[in-house]
Design an enzyme around this catalytic site. Sequence first.
Site, short mmCIF file in Angstrom:
data_model
loop_
_atom_site.label_atom_id
_atom_site.label_comp_id
_atom_site.label_asym_id
_atom_site.label_seq_id
_atom_site.Cartn_x
_atom_site.Cartn_y
_atom_site.Cartn_z
CG HIS A 99 -0.25 -0.11 2.53
ND1 HIS A 99 0.19 -1.32 3.02
CD2 HIS A 99 0.12 0.82 3.44
CE1 HIS A 99 0.78 -1.13 4.18
NE2 HIS A 99 0.76 0.17 4.47
CG HIS A 101 0.54 5.56 4.01
ND1 HIS A 101 -0.23 5.40 5.13
CD2 HIS A 101 1.40 4.50 4.00
CE1 HIS A 101 0.14 4.29 5.79
NE2 HIS A 101 1.12 3.73 5.11
P1 DGP Z 1 1.90 0.88 7.33
O1 DGP Z 1 2.33 1.17 8.73
O2 DGP Z 1 2.63 1.69 6.28
O3 DGP Z 1 1.92 -0.61 7.03
O4 DGP Z 1 0.37 1.38 7.25
C1 DGP Z 1 -0.74 0.58 7.52
C2 DGP Z 1 -1.94 1.48 7.58
O5 DGP Z 1 -3.10 0.70 7.48
C3 DGP Z 1 -2.06 2.27 8.89
O6 DGP Z 1 -1.92 3.68 8.62
C4 DGP Z 1 -3.45 1.96 9.41
C5 DGP Z 1 -4.12 1.31 8.24
N1 DGP Z 1 -5.08 0.26 8.59
C6 DGP Z 1 -4.82 -0.82 9.37
N2 DGP Z 1 -5.93 -1.59 9.47
C7 DGP Z 1 -6.90 -0.97 8.72
C8 DGP Z 1 -8.27 -1.26 8.44
O7 DGP Z 1 -8.83 -2.28 8.87
N3 DGP Z 1 -8.93 -0.38 7.64
C9 DGP Z 1 -8.34 0.76 7.14
N4 DGP Z 1 -9.09 1.55 6.39
N5 DGP Z 1 -7.05 1.06 7.39
C10 DGP Z 1 -6.35 0.21 8.17
#
Ligand code: DGP
Length: 135
Positions: A99, A101
């Site tokens: 992913h 951001h």
């Molecule tokens: P990273 O630390 O770069 O792997 O970012 C993971 C991101 O994913 C973090 O900013 C929070 C987001 N995240 C985790 N679980 C969920 C979820 O269930 N739904 C959504 N929309 N975001 C999530």
Amino acid sequence: MEDCIFCKIIKGDLPSYKIYEDKDTFAFLDISNDANGHILVIPKIHYTNVLDCDAEVLASVVKTIKKISNHLVENCGFSGVNILNASGKDAEQSVFHLHFHILPRKEGDGMKTFPKLKQNEFTLDEMCEKLRIKE
Ligand code: DGP
């Protein structure tokens, strides 16, 4: 992938706030609800991160990042974006489905997305010799 939260979001087994979707990619609001519209862009096929991702799939993700970024600036009142990715546990990745951001930015928003890092112990000459891709 069965245990992957983001695969579940793509399948609709978990809810999300969808911002955009096409054949290969999906974009939705980050659950943190920070940065005045923090968006995640993911490929529909499961890859762990940039390191194992097929280059063409990665290109489709980048295309979606550009589409959303232009939309944020042209239609949503922002004037720039930060695009961040963590690939690997030691790079602070916490969800192991690739992913990116997108953090929308505007003048005076007060956000600091680039930390001040400690000075490198090597010179630029030394670093270049270490890291350059040799044909
Ligand atoms: P990273 O630390 O770069 O792997 O970012 C993971 C991101 O994913 C973090 O900013 C929070 C987001 N995240 C985790 N679980 C969920 C979820 O269930 N739904 C959504 N929309 N975001 C999530």
